[in-house]
Design a protein around this motif. Sequence first.
Motif, PDB file in Angstrom:
ATOM      1  N   VAL A  36       0.840  -1.202   0.000  1.00  0.00           N
ATOM      2  CA  VAL A  36       0.000   0.000   0.000  1.00  0.00           C
ATOM      3  C   VAL A  36       0.876   1.254   0.000  1.00  0.00           C
ATOM      4  O   VAL A  36       0.644   2.196  -0.770  1.00  0.00           O
ATOM      5  CB  VAL A  36      -0.947  -0.001   1.211  1.00  0.00           C
ATOM      6  CG1 VAL A  36      -1.743   1.310   1.267  1.00  0.00           C
ATOM      7  CG2 VAL A  36      -1.895  -1.190   1.140  1.00  0.00           C
ATOM      8  N   ALA A  37       1.898   1.252   0.840  1.00  0.00           N
ATOM      9  CA  ALA A  37       2.801   2.402   0.903  1.00  0.00           C
ATOM     10  C   ALA A  37       3.541   2.587  -0.420  1.00  0.00           C
ATOM     11  O   ALA A  37       3.782   3.727  -0.863  1.00  0.00           O
ATOM     12  CB  ALA A  37       3.800   2.222   2.047  1.00  0.00           C
ATOM     13  N   SER A  38       3.895   1.483  -1.071  1.00  0.00           N
ATOM     14  CA  SER A  38       4.591   1.559  -2.354  1.00  0.00           C
ATOM     15  C   SER A  38       3.709   2.202  -3.418  1.00  0.00           C
ATOM     16  O   SER A  38       4.171   3.024  -4.221  1.00  0.00           O
ATOM     17  CB  SER A  38       5.021   0.163  -2.813  1.00  0.00           C
ATOM     18  OG  SER A  38       5.915  -0.430  -1.895  1.00  0.00           O
ATOM     19  N   LYS A  40       1.318   4.319  -2.910  1.00  0.00           N
ATOM     20  CA  LYS A  40       1.234   5.752  -2.603  1.00  0.00           C
ATOM     21  C   LYS A  40       2.490   6.478  -3.046  1.00  0.00           C
ATOM     22  O   LYS A  40       2.435   7.612  -3.548  1.00  0.00           O
ATOM     23  CB  LYS A  40       1.004   5.944  -1.101  1.00  0.00           C
ATOM     24  CG  LYS A  40      -0.369   5.499  -0.625  1.00  0.00           C
ATOM     25  CD  LYS A  40      -0.522   5.698   0.882  1.00  0.00           C
ATOM     26  CE  LYS A  40      -1.895   5.265   1.358  1.00  0.00           C
ATOM     27  NZ  LYS A  40      -2.045   5.404   2.833  1.00  0.00           N
ATOM     28  N   ALA A  43       2.328   6.960  -6.741  1.00  0.00           N
ATOM     29  CA  ALA A  43       1.310   7.953  -7.092  1.00  0.00           C
ATOM     30  C   ALA A  43       1.840   9.376  -6.978  1.00  0.00           C
ATOM     31  O   ALA A  43       1.349  10.281  -7.669  1.00  0.00           O
ATOM     32  CB  ALA A  43       0.080   7.773  -6.209  1.00  0.00           C
ATOM     33  N   ARG A  44       2.834   9.576  -6.128  1.00  0.00           N
ATOM     34  CA  ARG A  44       3.391  10.923  -5.946  1.00  0.00           C
ATOM     35  C   ARG A  44       4.393  11.296  -7.026  1.00  0.00           C
ATOM     36  O   ARG A  44       4.836  12.454  -7.078  1.00  0.00           O
ATOM     37  CB  ARG A  44       4.049  11.027  -4.565  1.00  0.00           C
ATOM     38  CG  ARG A  44       3.062  10.977  -3.406  1.00  0.00           C
ATOM     39  CD  ARG A  44       3.690  11.472  -2.117  1.00  0.00           C
ATOM     40  NE  ARG A  44       4.713  10.566  -1.619  1.00  0.00           N
ATOM     41  CZ  ARG A  44       4.502   9.595  -0.737  1.00  0.00           C
ATOM     42  NH1 ARG A  44       3.279   9.380  -0.293  1.00  0.00           N
ATOM     43  NH2 ARG A  44       5.490   8.822  -0.325  1.00  0.00           N
ATOM     44  N   ARG A  86     -12.513   4.307   2.484  1.00  0.00           N
ATOM     45  CA  ARG A  86     -11.792   3.655   1.395  1.00  0.00           C
ATOM     46  C   ARG A  86     -12.522   2.422   0.887  1.00  0.00           C
ATOM     47  O   ARG A  86     -12.432   2.070  -0.290  1.00  0.00           O
ATOM     48  CB  ARG A  86     -10.393   3.274   1.888  1.00  0.00           C
ATOM     49  CG  ARG A  86      -9.394   2.952   0.811  1.00  0.00           C
ATOM     50  CD  ARG A  86      -7.994   2.862   1.387  1.00  0.00           C
ATOM     51  NE  ARG A  86      -7.850   1.773   2.356  1.00  0.00           N
ATOM     52  CZ  ARG A  86      -6.777   1.554   3.096  1.00  0.00           C
ATOM     53  NH1 ARG A  86      -5.736   2.384   2.978  1.00  0.00           N
ATOM     54  NH2 ARG A  86      -6.712   0.550   3.947  1.00  0.00           N
ATOM     55  N   GLU A  93      -6.657  -3.682   0.219  1.00  0.00           N
ATOM     56  CA  GLU A  93      -5.992  -2.482  -0.308  1.00  0.00           C
ATOM     57  C   GLU A  93      -4.612  -2.800  -0.872  1.00  0.00           C
ATOM     58  O   GLU A  93      -4.139  -2.122  -1.788  1.00  0.00           O
ATOM     59  CB  GLU A  93      -5.889  -1.414   0.779  1.00  0.00           C
ATOM     60  CG  GLU A  93      -5.396  -0.065   0.286  1.00  0.00           C
ATOM     61  CD  GLU A  93      -6.327   0.607  -0.713  1.00  0.00           C
ATOM     62  OE1 GLU A  93      -5.871   1.555  -1.378  1.00  0.00           O
ATOM     63  OE2 GLU A  93      -7.507   0.203  -0.816  1.00  0.00           O
ATOM     64  N   ALA A  97      -4.929  -1.023  -4.318  1.00  0.00           N
ATOM     65  CA  ALA A  97      -4.151   0.219  -4.439  1.00  0.00           C
ATOM     66  C   ALA A  97      -3.586   0.375  -5.843  1.00  0.00           C
ATOM     67  O   ALA A  97      -3.425   1.499  -6.343  1.00  0.00           O
ATOM     68  CB  ALA A  97      -3.016   0.222  -3.415  1.00  0.00           C
ATOM     69  N   ARG A 100      -6.175   1.720  -8.151  1.00  0.00           N
ATOM     70  CA  ARG A 100      -6.434   3.140  -7.925  1.00  0.00           C
ATOM     71  C   ARG A 100      -5.453   4.028  -8.682  1.00  0.00           C
ATOM     72  O   ARG A 100      -5.753   5.198  -8.951  1.00  0.00           O
ATOM     73  CB  ARG A 100      -6.343   3.461  -6.432  1.00  0.00           C
ATOM     74  CG  ARG A 100      -7.389   2.781  -5.565  1.00  0.00           C
ATOM     75  CD  ARG A 100      -7.277   3.294  -4.128  1.00  0.00           C
ATOM     76  NE  ARG A 100      -7.956   2.437  -3.177  1.00  0.00           N
ATOM     77  CZ  ARG A 100      -9.262   2.441  -2.946  1.00  0.00           C
ATOM     78  NH1 ARG A 100     -10.032   3.274  -3.609  1.00  0.00           N
ATOM     79  NH2 ARG A 100      -9.784   1.617  -2.051  1.00  0.00           N
ATOM     80  N   LEU A 101      -4.279   3.511  -9.000  1.00  0.00           N
ATOM     81  CA  LEU A 101      -3.298   4.326  -9.707  1.00  0.00           C
ATOM     82  C   LEU A 101      -3.806   4.702 -11.091  1.00  0.00           C
ATOM     83  O   LEU A 101      -4.416   3.883 -11.784  1.00  0.00           O
ATOM     84  CB  LEU A 101      -1.978   3.568  -9.852  1.00  0.00           C
ATOM     85  CG  LEU A 101      -1.149   3.348  -8.589  1.00  0.00           C
ATOM     86  CD1 LEU A 101       0.112   2.561  -8.932  1.00  0.00           C
ATOM     87  CD2 LEU A 101      -0.767   4.672  -7.939  1.00  0.00           C
TER      88      LEU A 101
END
Length: 247
Positions: A36-38, A40, A43-44, A86, A93, A97, A100-101
């Motif tokens: 999940v953190a990956s 995100k 996405a940045r 969510r 997730e 996740a 979602r990208l």
Amino acid sequence: MGSNIAVRFDDHRAYVTLDRPDKHNGLTIAMLRELVASAKLVARRSEIRAVILSGNGPSFSSGLDIAAANSDPLAIIRNFVPLPWRGTNAFQEACWAWRRLPVPVIAAVQGRCFGGGLQLALAADVRFATPDAEFSVMETKHGLVPDMTGAATLSRLIGIDKALLLTMTADTVDAAYAAEIGLVTELTADPVAEAEKLADRIATRSPHAVASAKRLFDKSWQASPRRTFGVERAAQLPLILRKALGR
């Protein structure tokens, strides 16, 4: 990132690699959080045009590491509860996740692609696999059902009859059959290289059009993912409680 998920960026490509090769990339709860953190992190990065999701070592992923997960039952319970804004819990997730990208996610699969590992691959937009890869919806072997968004992806990709067949039998199928029924997009000797070629081709297209196309097809699938995730949890929770009570 964490010790079992490697993330690197190369020009317009992001490489996200499951990195627990000695365990055939068996997924731990910590790895789910790292996934999940990956996502995100990717996405940045506005320059990223595609993600290549792969596994280090002999396998993409052998699925959830049941022994590791059972060592901390409270962690399972905490991560099973969905976040209301969510619509997914931590298990779901870790896969969704990537849906979602706005950029395409390409799974490069070799060796075992079982259980939660298969559900992760199914959350990608495209799947390239080696001819000797193996696939299994194996949750029923453990008295469970697929609950990492597999109910929202499996039947939509291969049809409800084949989805039920693979789920109820927990059979292991070879790559040729997986490609035949649409579980795999294409077979290739080098999935990562093929994924890179595709990523480069997509990078020549309008990023806005690509993002819109991904969103269009995700939204036009028959049932809403959020509704499906709730159904997944409702089916799984009694099975988890039954196992916990030894019934």
